[in-house]
Write an enzyme that holds these catalytic residues in place. Sequence first.
Site, PDB file in Angstrom:
ATOM      1  N   LYS A 191      38.147  50.834  37.065  1.00  0.00           N
ATOM      2  CA  LYS A 191      39.073  51.542  36.177  1.00  0.00           C
ATOM      3  C   LYS A 191      38.681  51.297  34.727  1.00  0.00           C
ATOM      4  O   LYS A 191      37.978  50.343  34.423  1.00  0.00           O
ATOM      5  CB  LYS A 191      40.499  51.040  36.434  1.00  0.00           C
ATOM      6  CG  LYS A 191      41.201  51.807  37.546  1.00  0.00           C
ATOM      7  CD  LYS A 191      41.653  53.184  37.095  1.00  0.00           C
ATOM      8  CE  LYS A 191      42.166  53.971  38.298  1.00  0.00           C
ATOM      9  NZ  LYS A 191      42.029  55.414  38.105  1.00  0.00           N
ATOM     10  N   TYR A 250      33.093  56.262  41.354  1.00  0.00           N
ATOM     11  CA  TYR A 250      33.911  55.112  40.980  1.00  0.00           C
ATOM     12  C   TYR A 250      33.075  53.968  40.440  1.00  0.00           C
ATOM     13  O   TYR A 250      32.122  53.538  41.056  1.00  0.00           O
ATOM     14  CB  TYR A 250      34.692  54.591  42.195  1.00  0.00           C
ATOM     15  CG  TYR A 250      35.578  53.417  41.839  1.00  0.00           C
ATOM     16  CD1 TYR A 250      36.594  53.564  40.896  1.00  0.00           C
ATOM     17  CD2 TYR A 250      35.398  52.170  42.422  1.00  0.00           C
ATOM     18  CE1 TYR A 250      37.400  52.499  40.547  1.00  0.00           C
ATOM     19  CE2 TYR A 250      36.207  51.092  42.080  1.00  0.00           C
ATOM     20  CZ  TYR A 250      37.206  51.269  41.140  1.00  0.00           C
ATOM     21  OH  TYR A 250      38.002  50.210  40.800  1.00  0.00           O
ATOM     22  N   HIS A 301      37.421  40.586  40.816  1.00  0.00           N
ATOM     23  CA  HIS A 301      37.775  41.275  39.561  1.00  0.00           C
ATOM     24  C   HIS A 301      38.899  40.559  38.817  1.00  0.00           C
ATOM     25  O   HIS A 301      39.725  41.179  38.164  1.00  0.00           O
ATOM     26  CB  HIS A 301      38.197  42.714  39.857  1.00  0.00           C
ATOM     27  CG  HIS A 301      37.092  43.579  40.380  1.00  0.00           C
ATOM     28  ND1 HIS A 301      36.122  44.118  39.567  1.00  0.00           N
ATOM     29  CD2 HIS A 301      36.797  43.985  41.640  1.00  0.00           C
ATOM     30  CE1 HIS A 301      35.287  44.846  40.293  1.00  0.00           C
ATOM     31  NE2 HIS A 301      35.668  44.778  41.561  1.00  0.00           N
ATOM     32  N   TYR A 349      38.494  55.263  45.396  1.00  0.00           N
ATOM     33  CA  TYR A 349      37.841  55.009  46.676  1.00  0.00           C
ATOM     34  C   TYR A 349      38.474  55.959  47.677  1.00  0.00           C
ATOM     35  O   TYR A 349      39.695  56.053  47.730  1.00  0.00           O
ATOM     36  CB  TYR A 349      38.203  53.603  47.200  1.00  0.00           C
ATOM     37  CG  TYR A 349      37.344  52.475  46.752  1.00  0.00           C
ATOM     38  CD1 TYR A 349      36.438  51.870  47.620  1.00  0.00           C
ATOM     39  CD2 TYR A 349      37.475  51.967  45.464  1.00  0.00           C
ATOM     40  CE1 TYR A 349      35.671  50.799  47.209  1.00  0.00           C
ATOM     41  CE2 TYR A 349      36.712  50.889  45.051  1.00  0.00           C
ATOM     42  CZ  TYR A 349      35.813  50.309  45.921  1.00  0.00           C
ATOM     43  OH  TYR A 349      35.062  49.246  45.524  1.00  0.00           O
ATOM     44  N   LYS A 379      43.271  46.828  35.081  1.00  0.00           N
ATOM     45  CA  LYS A 379      43.643  47.508  36.320  1.00  0.00           C
ATOM     46  C   LYS A 379      44.473  48.773  36.070  1.00  0.00           C
ATOM     47  O   LYS A 379      45.436  49.072  36.778  1.00  0.00           O
ATOM     48  CB  LYS A 379      44.398  46.572  37.284  1.00  0.00           C
ATOM     49  CG  LYS A 379      43.659  45.276  37.598  1.00  0.00           C
ATOM     50  CD  LYS A 379      42.329  45.497  38.312  1.00  0.00           C
ATOM     51  CE  LYS A 379      41.640  44.177  38.624  1.00  0.00           C
ATOM     52  NZ  LYS A 379      40.677  43.766  37.545  1.00  0.00           N
ATOM     53  N   GLN A 385      29.199  45.651  35.143  1.00  0.00           N
ATOM     54  CA  GLN A 385      29.936  46.772  35.763  1.00  0.00           C
ATOM     55  C   GLN A 385      30.078  48.036  34.895  1.00  0.00           C
ATOM     56  O   GLN A 385      29.811  49.142  35.348  1.00  0.00           O
ATOM     57  CB  GLN A 385      31.337  46.289  36.183  1.00  0.00           C
ATOM     58  CG  GLN A 385      32.250  47.384  36.716  1.00  0.00           C
ATOM     59  CD  GLN A 385      33.626  46.844  37.115  1.00  0.00           C
ATOM     60  OE1 GLN A 385      33.758  46.124  38.079  1.00  0.00           O
ATOM     61  NE2 GLN A 385      34.649  47.196  36.354  1.00  0.00           N
ATOM     62  N   ASP A 388      33.911  45.630  30.999  1.00  0.00           N
ATOM     63  CA  ASP A 388      33.908  44.692  32.123  1.00  0.00           C
ATOM     64  C   ASP A 388      32.438  44.491  32.463  1.00  0.00           C
ATOM     65  O   ASP A 388      31.747  45.431  32.859  1.00  0.00           O
ATOM     66  CB  ASP A 388      34.674  45.325  33.289  1.00  0.00           C
ATOM     67  CG  ASP A 388      34.637  44.473  34.561  1.00  0.00           C
ATOM     68  OD1 ASP A 388      33.757  43.592  34.688  1.00  0.00           O
ATOM     69  OD2 ASP A 388      35.482  44.717  35.437  1.00  0.00           O
TER      70      ASP A 388
HETATM   71  P1  13P Z   1      38.313  46.595  37.505  1.00  0.00           P
HETATM   72  O1  13P Z   1      38.266  48.021  37.068  1.00  0.00           O
HETATM   73  O2  13P Z   1      39.246  45.782  36.672  1.00  0.00           O
HETATM   74  O3  13P Z   1      36.931  46.025  37.542  1.00  0.00           O
HETATM   75  O4  13P Z   1      38.926  46.529  38.962  1.00  0.00           O
HETATM   76  C1  13P Z   1      38.245  47.107  40.006  1.00  0.00           C
HETATM   77  C2  13P Z   1      38.967  47.045  41.308  1.00  0.00           C
HETATM   78  O5  13P Z   1      38.536  47.701  42.217  1.00  0.00           O
HETATM   79  C3  13P Z   1      40.161  46.212  41.493  1.00  0.00           C
HETATM   80  O6  13P Z   1      40.641  46.232  42.803  1.00  0.00           O
HETATM   81 MG    MG Z   2      35.868  44.396  37.380  1.00  0.00          MG
HETATM   82 MG    MG Z   3      39.177  45.372  34.621  1.00  0.00          MG
END
Ligand code: 13P
Ligand code: MG
Ligand code: MG
Length: 366
Positions: free
Chosen positions: A232, A229, A18, A348, A133, A95, A11
Amino acid sequence: MKVTLSVIKADIGSLVGHHVVHPEQIRVASEKLKKAKEAGLLIDYHVTNVGDDLQLIMTHAKGIDSEEVHGLAWDTFTEVTEKVSKKLKLYAAGQDLLATAFSGNLKGMGPGIAEAEFEERISEPVIVFMADKTEPGAWNLPLYKIFADPFNTAGLVIDESLHEGFTFRVMDVYEDKVVDLHAPEELYDLLALIGTTGRYVIQSVFRRKDSLLAAVASTARLSLIAGKYVGKDDPVMFIRAQHGLPAVGEVLETFAFPHLVAGWMRGSHNGPLMPVSIKYAKCTRFDGPPRVGSLGFQLNEGKLVGPEDMFDDPAFDRAREIANKAADYIRRHGPFMPARLGPEEMEYTTLKIVLKKLESRFRLTR
Ligand code: 13P
Ligand code: MG
Ligand code: MG
Ligand code: 13P
């Protein structure tokens, strides 16, 4: 011939929070891989995305962990970040790029990698799965069903070459250790581990009778690498099918059940994994529900014949409907577990701050 299939993803920023990869990111990445193909480094490639994750699907003859191929992926991700993500001020540019410079191999640097070198069979159907996700443990249940559950995979019972079963290589992502478990005789031990999806993750699957590689998944856990964090991991995997391996339809069958996975909003919630066509591989509701997209290819001397969008089929409408119902149901729990993940798995949390603030007000009950 021996071919290496490398599915490498990251990502590196996305369009509207996102939500989804920008078409310009795909264009610039494709351009870069096209040059690498012309230069003879890659045999073939396909660039795609599921949600805000960009996937580079590449074939070559360099073997796994190749400095050249990993370097190409790193350069592609950094270039797209600079030329597109930052220029368009896309959300969370770069990211997943945790390292500042490439050092010979992508391991521990942020991008997810599923790769293997194998002898291309007379006919070689491969199916690539990509999720957004969620985390690598999301593949545990489908891989178990595909390679160990006769109620999913009829071939385990009625095809002589599958009948001996499969070996699962399971990784403890906290300890960086692997263990091989043999199905069917060690099924209960296998399940005792892989039911803990945040820790024990299936890394690869082999056919028992000849150790033929059947599946490989990405196992990186970004939060463990970065210590905090960073989104994901949104894993990828690929599965070889047919002719002594589960049929394509047996591989896909498991996704008719949209099982609950960890991830979704802020990487801190459980939600159903919804199988979707690439066109719908973009997360919306509560940044989800978590999605899985799938592209099928036939390898031809390393060339990627295809892709076929495997979930672009009304046969998966019902799975999507169940996923939406499950999403309605679990969302109604709001901030309560098990809709919200347990404290050790949340990406989080304000728990520490809240506990600190209340420290002086907590009093003994007796
Ligand atoms: P991603 O890991 O897909 O970037 O999503 C992050 C996120 O916090 C979604 O709410
Ligand atoms: Mg993202
Ligand atoms: Mg993602
Ligand atoms: P193969 O044994 O050739 O893989 O065929 C199985 C099949 O496709 C049944 O659906």
